[in-house]
Structure formats: structure tokens, C-alpha cells
Design a protein around this motif. Structure first.
Motif, PDB file in Angstrom:
ATOM      1  N   PHE A   1       5.635 -17.979   0.104  1.00  6.87           N
ATOM      2  CA  PHE A   1       5.865 -16.537   0.146  1.00  6.87           C
ATOM      3  C   PHE A   1       6.710 -16.128  -1.048  1.00  6.87           C
ATOM      4  O   PHE A   1       7.300 -16.962  -1.730  1.00  6.87           O
ATOM      5  N   TYR A   2       6.753 -14.847  -1.302  1.00  8.86           N
ATOM      6  CA  TYR A   2       7.548 -14.291  -2.390  1.00  8.86           C
ATOM      7  C   TYR A   2       8.690 -13.452  -1.829  1.00  8.86           C
ATOM      8  O   TYR A   2       8.537 -12.775  -0.818  1.00  8.86           O
ATOM      9  N   GLU A   3       9.805 -13.503  -2.499  1.00  2.17           N
ATOM     10  CA  GLU A   3      10.890 -12.554  -2.290  1.00  2.17           C
ATOM     11  C   GLU A   3      11.101 -11.888  -3.636  1.00  2.17           C
ATOM     12  O   GLU A   3      10.939 -12.512  -4.687  1.00  2.17           O
ATOM     13  N   TRP A   4      11.449 -10.629  -3.606  1.00  6.81           N
ATOM     14  CA  TRP A   4      11.577  -9.861  -4.845  1.00  6.81           C
ATOM     15  C   TRP A   4      13.032  -9.493  -5.094  1.00  6.81           C
ATOM     16  O   TRP A   4      13.733  -9.074  -4.183  1.00  6.81           O
ATOM     17  N   ARG A   5      13.452  -9.664  -6.345  1.00 10.27           N
ATOM     18  CA  ARG A   5      14.787  -9.250  -6.749  1.00 10.27           C
ATOM     19  C   ARG A   5      14.646  -8.077  -7.695  1.00 10.27           C
ATOM     20  O   ARG A   5      13.834  -8.105  -8.613  1.00 10.27           O
ATOM     21  N   LEU A   6      15.433  -7.063  -7.464  1.00 11.76           N
ATOM     22  CA  LEU A   6      15.392  -5.892  -8.326  1.00 11.76           C
ATOM     23  C   LEU A   6      16.347  -6.091  -9.480  1.00 11.76           C
ATOM     24  O   LEU A   6      17.550  -6.247  -9.291  1.00 11.76           O
ATOM     25  N   ASP A   7      15.794  -6.148 -10.680  1.00  7.67           N
ATOM     26  CA  ASP A   7      16.587  -6.225 -11.898  1.00  7.67           C
ATOM     27  C   ASP A   7      16.977  -4.793 -12.265  1.00  7.67           C
ATOM     28  O   ASP A   7      16.714  -3.864 -11.519  1.00  7.67           O
ATOM     29  N   THR A   8      17.566  -4.578 -13.406  1.00  4.03           N
ATOM     30  CA  THR A   8      17.957  -3.224 -13.790  1.00  4.03           C
ATOM     31  C   THR A   8      16.763  -2.281 -13.858  1.00  4.03           C
ATOM     32  O   THR A   8      16.874  -1.109 -13.528  1.00  4.03           O
ATOM     33  N   LYS A   9      15.605  -2.792 -14.272  1.00  2.00           N
ATOM     34  CA  LYS A   9      14.410  -1.951 -14.386  1.00  2.00           C
ATOM     35  C   LYS A   9      13.208  -2.481 -13.614  1.00  2.00           C
ATOM     36  O   LYS A   9      12.328  -1.718 -13.241  1.00  2.00           O
ATOM     37  N   ASN A  10      13.154  -3.763 -13.429  1.00  6.26           N
ATOM     38  CA  ASN A  10      11.933  -4.391 -12.898  1.00  6.26           C
ATOM     39  C   ASN A  10      12.194  -5.149 -11.606  1.00  6.26           C
ATOM     40  O   ASN A  10      13.303  -5.575 -11.337  1.00  6.26           O
ATOM     41  N   LYS A  11      11.101  -5.344 -10.859  1.00  6.30           N
ATOM     42  CA  LYS A  11      11.139  -6.236  -9.708  1.00  6.30           C
ATOM     43  C   LYS A  11      10.677  -7.605 -10.191  1.00  6.30           C
ATOM     44  O   LYS A  11       9.639  -7.725 -10.831  1.00  6.30           O
ATOM     45  N   ILE A  12      11.442  -8.638  -9.862  1.00  2.04           N
ATOM     46  CA  ILE A  12      11.124  -9.998 -10.305  1.00  2.04           C
ATOM     47  C   ILE A  12      10.754 -10.830  -9.080  1.00  2.04           C
ATOM     48  O   ILE A  12      11.547 -10.948  -8.147  1.00  2.04           O
ATOM     49  N   PRO A  13       9.534 -11.410  -9.066  1.00  2.00           N
ATOM     50  CA  PRO A  13       9.122 -12.212  -7.909  1.00  2.00           C
ATOM     51  C   PRO A  13       9.680 -13.636  -7.983  1.00  2.00           C
ATOM     52  O   PRO A  13       9.733 -14.237  -9.051  1.00  2.00           O
ATOM     53  N   PHE A  14      10.117 -14.147  -6.834  1.00  2.00           N
ATOM     54  CA  PHE A  14      10.524 -15.534  -6.701  1.00  2.00           C
ATOM     55  C   PHE A  14       9.633 -16.161  -5.651  1.00  2.00           C
ATOM     56  O   PHE A  14       9.569 -15.679  -4.518  1.00  2.00           O
ATOM     57  N   ALA A  15       8.938 -17.234  -6.021  1.00 10.10           N
ATOM     58  CA  ALA A  15       8.016 -17.901  -5.099  1.00 10.10           C
ATOM     59  C   ALA A  15       8.750 -19.017  -4.352  1.00 10.10           C
ATOM     60  O   ALA A  15       9.529 -19.768  -4.935  1.00 10.10           O
ATOM     61  N   PHE A  16       8.498 -19.102  -3.044  1.00 11.23           N
ATOM     62  CA  PHE A  16       9.020 -20.166  -2.193  1.00 11.23           C
ATOM     63  C   PHE A  16       7.832 -20.884  -1.580  1.00 11.23           C
ATOM     64  O   PHE A  16       6.943 -20.249  -1.019  1.00 11.23           O
ATOM     65  N   ASP A  17       7.810 -22.203  -1.707  1.00  8.05           N
ATOM     66  CA  ASP A  17       6.750 -22.991  -1.082  1.00  8.05           C
ATOM     67  C   ASP A  17       7.268 -24.375  -0.755  1.00  8.05           C
ATOM     68  O   ASP A  17       8.395 -24.723  -1.071  1.00  8.05           O
ATOM     69  N   LEU A  18       6.428 -25.162  -0.095  1.00  5.57           N
ATOM     70  CA  LEU A  18       6.800 -26.518   0.274  1.00  5.57           C
ATOM     71  C   LEU A  18       6.712 -27.432  -0.936  1.00  5.57           C
ATOM     72  O   LEU A  18       5.834 -27.261  -1.779  1.00  5.57           O
ATOM     73  N   PRO A  19       7.589 -28.397  -1.026  1.00  4.25           N
ATOM     74  CA  PRO A  19       7.497 -29.345  -2.141  1.00  4.25           C
ATOM     75  C   PRO A  19       6.235 -30.197  -2.004  1.00  4.25           C
ATOM     76  O   PRO A  19       5.803 -30.498  -0.890  1.00  4.25           O
ATOM     77  N   THR A  20       5.651 -30.546  -3.123  1.00  2.00           N
ATOM     78  CA  THR A  20       4.448 -31.384  -3.090  1.00  2.00           C
ATOM     79  C   THR A  20       4.845 -32.838  -2.952  1.00  2.00           C
ATOM     80  O   THR A  20       5.907 -33.260  -3.424  1.00  2.00           O
ATOM     81  N   ALA A  21       3.994 -33.607  -2.273  1.00  2.00           N
ATOM     82  CA  ALA A  21       4.254 -35.044  -2.099  1.00  2.00           C
ATOM     83  C   ALA A  21       4.019 -35.733  -3.420  1.00  2.00           C
ATOM     84  O   ALA A  21       3.128 -35.408  -4.187  1.00  2.00           O
ATOM     85  N   GLY A  22       4.810 -36.713  -3.701  1.00  2.00           N
ATOM     86  CA  GLY A  22       4.554 -37.409  -4.943  1.00  2.00           C
ATOM     87  C   GLY A  22       5.696 -38.168  -5.344  1.00  2.00           C
ATOM     88  O   GLY A  22       6.041 -38.946  -6.014  1.00  2.00           O
TER      89      GLY A  22
END
Length: 104
Positions: A83-104
């Protein structure tokens, strides 16, 4: 993949509100395509929801008037890999992606 005649949608990495998405209904245990988002009980039409964001219920707001009944009675399982959470910068919305770590 569900091989029961259920229509499928292409994989989408950024699901937008009002798009049709595969959802698993808890009580019936079936995969169906439903519109992503919540139309509150106090609206007469889905067009009345404009300007009201109902796609992100946080733990502290889930007991509010808008989410109370759906939270108690209409639960669904939403297949997702992140899923994404959004952070509001001074002018823009910046997406941060959260997901499960891959096996490896």
C-alpha cells in the motif's frame, strides 16, 4: 487466478478510488469485482461523495459515524501486496510504498 467464471481485472500497482477491484466477501466466501471506496449511508447518490474521502479509514477514525456500521457488519478481504501512504511536501504529495520483504 480464480477459475470459477469470476471476471478478472489486470494487475494494478496503484488502485484509485472508484475503480473496480477484486474483493473477497467474508460471509459468502466469494471473489467479486466491487467499486473501491465507501459510499456513506447518509448520501443519496454516489455523486454526493465528491469532496469527501472515504477510502482510508484509520484506527482512530473507524468508530466515527461514517465507518461504524460498515466496520461492524460489512467486512471484506482485499488482496494486496502493499500500500501507499502519502506525505505532503511544501508543494507536492510524495508516495511511500509499503510491502512485504522478498525472500532471498
Amino acid at each position: 487466478m480464480v477459475d470459477d467464471g469470476t471476471p478478472s481485472t489486470p494487475w494494478d500497482y496503484n488502485v484509485a478510488p472508484t475503480s473496480m477491484q477484486p474483493i473477497i466477501r467474508h460471509r459468502r466466501r466469494e471473489l467479486v469485482l466491487l467499486r473501491w471506496g465507501l459510499i456513506p449511508f447518509f448520501t443519496k447518490d454516489s455523486k454526493d461523495v465528491k469532496g469527501l474521502s472515504t477510502v482510508n479509514a484509520r484506527a482512530e477514525t473507524v468508530v466515527s459515524r461514517t465507518y461504524r456500521e460498515p466496520f461492524k457488519k460489512r467486512r471484506y478481504l482485499v488482496p494486496a501486496s502493499g500500500f501507499y501512504e502519502w506525505r505532503l511536501d511544501t508543494k507536492n504529495k510524495i508516495p511511500f510504498a509499503f510491502d512485504l520483504p522478498t525472500a532471498g
